[in-house]
Scaffold this active site. Sequence first.
Site, PDB file in Angstrom:
ATOM      1  CG  ASP A  24      39.915  43.049  59.338  1.00 59.08           C
ATOM      2  OD1 ASP A  24      40.286  41.868  59.413  1.00 59.08           O
ATOM      3  OD2 ASP A  24      39.380  43.521  58.318  1.00 59.08           O
ATOM      4  NE  ARG A  33      37.294  34.030  62.445  1.00 55.70           N
ATOM      5  CZ  ARG A  33      36.295  33.913  61.547  1.00 55.70           C
ATOM      6  NH1 ARG A  33      35.277  33.120  61.792  1.00 55.70           N
ATOM      7  NH2 ARG A  33      36.336  34.571  60.403  1.00 55.70           N
ATOM      8  CE  LYS A  97      34.867  44.912  59.338  1.00 59.32           C
ATOM      9  NZ  LYS A  97      34.872  43.886  58.311  1.00 59.32           N
ATOM     10  CD  GLU A 177      38.652  41.100  51.689  1.00 56.87           C
ATOM     11  OE1 GLU A 177      38.569  41.970  52.569  1.00 56.87           O
ATOM     12  OE2 GLU A 177      38.760  39.887  51.942  1.00 56.87           O
ATOM     13  CE  LYS A 219      42.034  40.158  52.816  1.00 52.57           C
ATOM     14  NZ  LYS A 219      42.368  40.388  54.222  1.00 52.57           N
ATOM     15  CB  SER A 261      43.138  32.289  54.274  1.00 58.46           C
ATOM     16  OG  SER A 261      42.520  32.773  55.443  1.00 58.46           O
ATOM     17  N   GLY A 262      40.023  32.875  53.231  1.00 55.53           N
ATOM     18  CA  GLY A 262      38.655  32.510  52.842  1.00 55.53           C
ATOM     19  C   GLY A 262      38.125  31.161  53.299  1.00 55.53           C
ATOM     20  CB  SER A 289      45.850  40.382  53.308  1.00 54.24           C
ATOM     21  OG  SER A 289      45.099  41.108  54.257  1.00 54.24           O
ATOM     22  N   GLY A 291      43.545  36.137  57.521  1.00 52.67           N
ATOM     23  CA  GLY A 291      42.980  36.246  58.861  1.00 52.67           C
ATOM     24  C   GLY A 291      43.049  34.880  59.518  1.00 52.67           C
ATOM     25  NE  ARG A 292      38.187  32.731  57.804  1.00 51.05           N
ATOM     26  CZ  ARG A 292      37.229  32.553  56.899  1.00 51.05           C
ATOM     27  NH1 ARG A 292      36.351  31.593  57.060  1.00 51.05           N
ATOM     28  NH2 ARG A 292      37.144  33.333  55.838  1.00 51.05           N
TER      29      ARG A 292
END
Length: 336
Positions: A24, A33, A97, A177, A219, A261-262, A289, A291-292
């Site tokens: 998202d 990215r 999102k 989140e 989250k 994952s942060g 959940s 992303g990276r």
Amino acid sequence: MSIEQLAETAQAMVAAGKGIIAIDESNNTIKKRFDGVGIADSEENRRAYRELLLTTPKLGDYISGAILYDETIRQSTKAGVPFTKVMLDNGIIPGIKVDKGPQPLAGFPGEVVTEGLDGLRERLQEYYKLGARFAKWRAVINIGDDIPSGTCIEANSHALARYAALCQEAGLVPMVEPEVIMDGAHDIETCYEVSEVVLRSLFDALYQQSVMLEGTILKASMVLPGKDSGEQASVEEVAESTLMCLKSTVPAILPGIVFLSGGQSDEDATAHLDAMNRMGPNPWPLSFSYGRAMQSAALKLWSQDLVNNVGKAQQTVFARARDNGLAALGQWSQSS
Ligand code: 13P
């Protein structure tokens, strides 16, 4: 929307051995990215990249849902099949999102509050019609000298709770989140203390706004030392601290908790989740959940050849989904 239907969706999001892929990224974030690996940021490349991810063969074996961005939920495969149909055909629940991102909190330097409540009721109704069954709103809590302030924590909790109530009214499961950011030189104890205060404030706000916890997913960020602290916490220490913090703040009636994952490495994100599940039984399913930590390796591979590396990149996405799915059961091993 009945609470039973919301609860059913929430339970399906954290079904045993499955988790969520976060794709998202806003157009600003996906540009960052793409820039990082030298991919031109165009609508077609964003579409092609999301098609690659969502059409990964057997993704539904380990993925229960995917969080999309406003542009993505309206897009289709090159062959013209709407992404939401591709997902439903593979047993993957569409999520969306809905926040409009963090903005500086007036009067509180270094702190932010997430915006996006204005017009949210109408946007949620549209997303439901487009096929979304859950939504995500991310609050950002920075740690630094004298921050976070109580004002910042309360403002973000209030917004998260109002968003969550609107989601449930529209038939969408709110994923709430509150991300405690890893950047900074703070130690793991400080992250624990901040995370505890943030979660207490969030669940108090959800109660004040009459949000039904049975139809809500948290989250969460893990309890970690700051990136610039020079401190190395073991996998067990992170898992124990995170579990202790969650157990002391999150009601047992919640259907599940998924982690972001942060900025952790792929392997750390998987190892920490696996360790927490091995330490169970826990009051709720604990899953991912990411992303990276789901996408980085695949994006790198794809960037090397946008035409011929699609299959290879998909294999990488599948491998990350499988590893994290096993970690959600506490059955992952480095060599599996
Ligand atoms: P990361 O796993 O890359 O932190 O992203 C998850 C996410 O959706 C943050 O809102």
